[in-house]
Scaffold this motif. Structure first.
Motif, PDB file in Angstrom:
ATOM      1  N   ALA A 101       0.866  -1.185   0.000  1.00 32.03           N
ATOM      2  CA  ALA A 101       0.000   0.000   0.000  1.00 32.03           C
ATOM      3  C   ALA A 101       0.897   1.228   0.000  1.00 32.03           C
ATOM      4  O   ALA A 101       2.065   1.169  -0.343  1.00 32.03           O
ATOM      5  N   GLY A 102       0.354   2.344   0.391  1.00 36.29           N
ATOM      6  CA  GLY A 102       1.169   3.529   0.591  1.00 36.29           C
ATOM      7  C   GLY A 102       1.129   4.541  -0.528  1.00 36.29           C
ATOM      8  O   GLY A 102       0.471   4.370  -1.554  1.00 36.29           O
ATOM      9  N   PHE A 103       1.842   5.599  -0.303  1.00 39.15           N
ATOM     10  CA  PHE A 103       1.986   6.699  -1.256  1.00 39.15           C
ATOM     11  C   PHE A 103       2.594   6.178  -2.551  1.00 39.15           C
ATOM     12  O   PHE A 103       3.443   5.288  -2.528  1.00 39.15           O
ATOM     13  N   TYR A 104       2.153   6.734  -3.690  1.00 43.23           N
ATOM     14  CA  TYR A 104       2.657   6.257  -4.989  1.00 43.23           C
ATOM     15  C   TYR A 104       3.044   7.443  -5.856  1.00 43.23           C
ATOM     16  O   TYR A 104       2.257   8.374  -6.045  1.00 43.23           O
ATOM     17  N   ASP A 105       4.253   7.411  -6.365  1.00 40.81           N
ATOM     18  CA  ASP A 105       4.723   8.447  -7.285  1.00 40.81           C
ATOM     19  C   ASP A 105       5.673   7.789  -8.275  1.00 40.81           C
ATOM     20  O   ASP A 105       6.856   7.611  -8.004  1.00 40.81           O
ATOM     21  N   PHE A 106       5.146   7.416  -9.421  1.00 40.21           N
ATOM     22  CA  PHE A 106       5.874   6.612 -10.399  1.00 40.21           C
ATOM     23  C   PHE A 106       7.192   7.251 -10.814  1.00 40.21           C
ATOM     24  O   PHE A 106       8.255   6.646 -10.749  1.00 40.21           O
TER      25      PHE A 106
ATOM     26  N   ALA B  19      -7.066   3.873  -8.064  1.00 40.49           N
ATOM     27  CA  ALA B  19      -8.066   4.853  -7.653  1.00 40.49           C
ATOM     28  C   ALA B  19      -8.896   4.355  -6.467  1.00 40.49           C
ATOM     29  O   ALA B  19      -9.282   3.189  -6.404  1.00 40.49           O
ATOM     30  N   GLY B  20      -9.156   5.249  -5.536  1.00 42.56           N
ATOM     31  CA  GLY B  20      -9.960   4.920  -4.359  1.00 42.56           C
ATOM     32  C   GLY B  20      -9.689   5.926  -3.254  1.00 42.56           C
ATOM     33  O   GLY B  20      -8.652   6.591  -3.239  1.00 42.56           O
ATOM     34  N   MET B  21     -10.611   6.022  -2.312  1.00 41.48           N
ATOM     35  CA  MET B  21     -10.475   7.002  -1.243  1.00 41.48           C
ATOM     36  C   MET B  21      -9.246   6.741  -0.378  1.00 41.48           C
ATOM     37  O   MET B  21      -8.544   7.674   0.024  1.00 41.48           O
ATOM     38  N   THR B  22      -8.959   5.452  -0.102  1.00 44.38           N
ATOM     39  CA  THR B  22      -7.790   5.141   0.716  1.00 44.38           C
ATOM     40  C   THR B  22      -6.509   5.605   0.033  1.00 44.38           C
ATOM     41  O   THR B  22      -5.649   6.224   0.658  1.00 44.38           O
ATOM     42  N   GLN B  23      -6.388   5.304  -1.259  1.00 45.57           N
ATOM     43  CA  GLN B  23      -5.196   5.727  -1.990  1.00 45.57           C
ATOM     44  C   GLN B  23      -5.121   7.239  -2.083  1.00 45.57           C
ATOM     45  O   GLN B  23      -4.033   7.826  -1.980  1.00 45.57           O
ATOM     46  N   PHE B  24      -6.259   7.896  -2.273  1.00 41.92           N
ATOM     47  CA  PHE B  24      -6.278   9.354  -2.330  1.00 41.92           C
ATOM     48  C   PHE B  24      -5.740   9.945  -1.029  1.00 41.92           C
ATOM     49  O   PHE B  24      -4.979  10.925  -1.049  1.00 41.92           O
ATOM     50  N   LEU B  25      -6.116   9.360   0.092  1.00 40.81           N
ATOM     51  CA  LEU B  25      -5.632   9.857   1.388  1.00 40.81           C
ATOM     52  C   LEU B  25      -4.134   9.614   1.544  1.00 40.81           C
ATOM     53  O   LEU B  25      -3.428  10.439   2.131  1.00 40.81           O
ATOM     54  N   TYR B  26      -3.629   8.482   1.030  1.00 38.81           N
ATOM     55  CA  TYR B  26      -2.186   8.260   1.026  1.00 38.81           C
ATOM     56  C   TYR B  26      -1.487   9.346   0.210  1.00 38.81           C
ATOM     57  O   TYR B  26      -0.456   9.884   0.629  1.00 38.81           O
TER      58      TYR B  26
END
Length: 417
Positions: free
Chosen positions: A166-171, A351-358
């Motif tokens: 999981a976690g923050f994502y920045d390709f 996409a999703g609220m959890t990922q958006f919050l990350y």
């Protein structure tokens, strides 16, 4: 190990490294094109210094600070230096990575480090002392950029928010490269203040035209080309499927950014502004960089289109705040970088609220750290040695005062004949 595949991957990574290096020419041309003739040499000098110092600093400090591996070093960070994996017989240990060698990894990542400081160069153009800018660049490239990078790309806490997988994502760095430079640019233009004549007495902005829009246009096209290496190389292999979709989403987002910015600008101001379209292209490219491997082509177009709109509102916001950014660096790299990072939680495979919050958490944490560190460094320099050139130097141009020469010597001599 499949030697043929390893060789293909490594060659692709080296080509991408060259493309990212070529982006520095694009940044240079864009910055001098959008600023005045009398400061051309100064801007070019800064850009060349960033490349030279950035690579050396990344060798001695940044690479191991950013990718600590099993050794976590001093104060929770990696040790200094570059300890290459060379075997006892002197040959290079190819077990480092299945996709590329240790040296290729270092050089590709080093190009990214230099890019972050180049973003600041354009924002502070035409009024910052050269020596003080170089000092800021050295500190920021050596420590701030790699520390932030280690939080995500180095396996740090941002990459594991919410647990493994999981976690923050920045390709490829909408936040980790572009916003890191963008936050520093924002703090720098705040500390420096606007150029003489930028704002009227009533606070409204006064346009200071760049001296060579054809050069600025060439710079943007070179940057667009370089982005194929910037995002394409971030696949970290020559994998056909992933590389292909990344190049498609990158290119489409840039094109959509240009379309979005010129359309909105026309409806607001009834004018076809080339410079806004150019920055719209860059905004679209910055916006897709965080999730280029996650998006469909249609989603990439939408992200780029919105980034083009963001550019127009971002530039207007900077002017409203009476901040002076000659090349639009804050709108392009910071604001569109934030948009692109948040877009990962709105569109695409994650996409999703959890990922958006990350994503939101990562933007907030990195923004707070980078802006605070940049502000401390800049205000310390300002109080100890001054950071802005004199009124006389600014009005006559930094080329003659800082460098003792003109960019277009024959043209200047003909003017005075």
């Amino acid at each position: 190990m499949d030697v043929g595949l390893f060789t293909a991957n490594n060659i692709w990574m080296m080509i991408c490294t060259a493309l990212v290096f070529f982006m520095h020419l694009g940044f240079s041309l864009l910055e001098i094109g959008l600023t005045r003739q009398k400061n051309t040499i100064n801007i070019l000098f800064k850009n060349i210094f960033i490349i030279c110092s950035g690579l050396i600093l990344y060798y001695f400090i940044g690479f191991n600070l950013m990718y600590p591996g099993s050794f976590n070093g001093f104060l929770g960070f990696a040790g200094f230096g570059l300890d290459a994996p060379i075997l006892a017989n002197g040959s290079l240990d190819l077990s480092y990575n299945e996709g590329y060698t240790y040296w290729t990894d270092f050089l590709f990542q080093g190009m990214f480090a230099a890019t972050a400081a180049t973003i600041v160069s354009g924002a502070v153009a035409e009024r910052i002392k050269l020596g003080q800018f170089m000092l800021f660049t050295v500190i920021y490239i050596a420590f701030i950029y790699p520390i932030v990078g280690s939080w995500q790309w180095g396996g740090g806490f941002l990459s594991t928010l919410g647990g493994e997988g999981a976690g923050f994502y920045d390709f490829a760095g909408s936040t980790l490269v572009h916003s890191v430079g963008g936050w520093a640019a924002l703090m720098a233009i705040y500390v420096l203040g606007p150029r003489i004549g930028k704002f009227k007495e009533d606070g409204s902005p006064n346009a200071i035209p760049g001296h060579n829009i054809p050069l600025a246009t060439a710079g943007v096209l070179i940057l667009w080309l370089g982005w194929f290496g910037f995002n394409g190389g971030s696949v970290l292999s020559a994998d056909p499927a992933t590389t292909s979709i990344v190049l498609v989403t990158t290119c489409l987002a840039g094109a959509a950014g240009g379309i979005g910015s010129f359309i909105l600008y026309y409806f607001r101001y009834k004018n076809f502004d080339l410079t806004m379209m150019l920055n719209g292209i860059l905004g679209g490219l910055v916006g897709i960089t965080a999730g280029a491997d996650l998006m469909s082509p249609s989603e990439a177009i939408l992200i780029g289109l919105i980034a083009g709109f963001v550019i127009i509102f971002g530039v207007a916001l900077i002017d409203r705040l009476r901040l002076d950014d000659p090349v639009g660096a804050v709108a392009v790299h910071l604001i569109c970088g934030i948009w692109g990072t948040l877009a990962v939680g709105i569109f695409g495979a994650k996409a999703g609220m959890t990922q958006f919050l990350y994503q939101l958490s990562g933007v907030a944490i990195i923004g707070l750290f980078c802006s605070l560190m940049a502000f401390i460094i800049l205000t310390t320099i300002k109080k100890t040695s001054g950071i802005r050139v004199s009124t006389e130097e600014e009005e006559e141009g930094l080329d003659i005062h800082e460098h003792g020469m003109y960019a277009y010597a024959d043209f200047r001599m003909n003017q005075h004949e």
